[in-house]
Design an enzyme around this catalytic site. Structure first.
Site, PDB file in Angstrom:
ATOM      1  N   GLU A  41       0.981  -1.306   0.033  1.00 35.15           N
ATOM      2  CA  GLU A  41       0.263  -0.234  -0.238  1.00 35.15           C
ATOM      3  C   GLU A  41       0.933   1.260   0.221  1.00 35.15           C
ATOM      4  OE1 GLU A  41      -3.951  -1.323   2.320  1.00 35.15           O
ATOM      5  OE2 GLU A  41      -1.859  -1.409   3.723  1.00 35.15           O
ATOM      6  N   GLU A  54      -3.680 -10.305   4.025  1.00 40.94           N
ATOM      7  CA  GLU A  54      -4.400  -9.136   5.126  1.00 40.94           C
ATOM      8  C   GLU A  54      -5.667 -10.489   5.444  1.00 40.94           C
ATOM      9  OE1 GLU A  54      -2.931  -5.522   4.140  1.00 40.94           O
ATOM     10  OE2 GLU A  54      -3.282  -7.421   3.249  1.00 40.94           O
TER      11      GLU A  54
END
Length: 255
Positions: free
Chosen positions: A112, A132
């Site tokens: 990210e 995640e």
């Protein structure tokens, strides 16, 4: 020592994540360091920024699990997620181009962070991933948002839902990285030097216009460009002079 260092060498700055023992996992302190360095860069004459990691194995392994795992759900959402968003948005909106030198793996928050860069160079052995869901959470620092503008939907879903990694060849073919090089930092520096040799104002305006095309901070971009034009106009000079002299401005009056 800062968890993130900033080195400025002429027109080129280098931001380095300095948490090698945890593969440059991002902590609150590191996010705050990045935010502070953005203050410095925004008020500098730097023309290009390189963002890289200190460890040769990882650009950034993501968010520090030990730190965020101690937070209540409310604090996790209110502070951890929102802090990351604020800092990452600032990096994406720096006036000068930012080049990610992915010297190693970029996982979760690390990917990210890389997505905030305007350009990316990656080593052949590095991989990219959004792991995640494998630990019971979801991407929280724009992995489902900014990356959706940079990857095909099926690829992003493959990464976020199945946790599959992407290697350098596929990342290059997808257009997620601009170049694959054995020495990502050297290749990023060469690219930064090319950018720094070009007209700085034109480069900044071009970056702003491209960001607006992708709906990145469009409202502020339009007003910033409009303000830039008017701030250099004779109308602004006359208006400020009239205010200081306590008189009515004479716009368009060449007499």
């Amino acid at each position: 020592m800062s968890a993130v260092t900033l080195q400025i060498d002429g027109a080129i700055a280098t931001l380095t994540l300095e948490n090698a023992e945890k593969y440059n996992a991002l902590t609150t302190a590191m996010l705050r360091d990045l935010n502070t360095h953005c203050d410095t860069l925004e008020h500098s004459n730097v023309r290009a920024v390189i963002l890289t990691g200190a460890d040769e194995k990882a650009f950034c392994s993501g968010a520090d699990i030990i730190e965020w795992a101690q937070l209540t759900p409310r604090d996790f959402a209110r502070h951890w997620v929102r802090l990351g968003h604020r800092v990452f948005d600032r990096i994406a909106r720096l006036p000068m181009p930012v080049i990610g030198a992915l010297n190693g793996h970029a996982m979760g928050g690390g990917l990210e962070l890389a997505a905030c860069c305007d350009l990316r160079v990656m080593t052949p052995r590095a991989t990219l991933a959004l792991p995640e869901t494998g630990i019971g959470i979801v991407p929280g620092w724009s992995g489902t948002q900014r990356l959706a503008q940079q990857l095909p939907p099926a690829v992003l879903k493959e990464m976020a839902l199945a946790g599959r990694r992407i290697g350098s060849d596929r990342a290059l073919a997808l257009g997620l990285v601009n170049e694959v090089a054995e020495d990502a930092r050297a290749a990023a520096h060469a690219l930064a030097s090319e950018i720094a040799s070009r007209a700085p104002d034109a480069t900044e305006v071009a970056k702003t216009l491209i960001a607006a095309a992708y709906d990145e901070d469009t409202d502020a971009a339009l007003e910033a460009l409009g303000g830039w034009i008017q701030a250099g106009s004779s109308e602004k000079s006359e208006g400020v002079a009239a205010f200081a002299e306590k008189r009515d401005p004479r716009f368009g009056d060449d007499a």
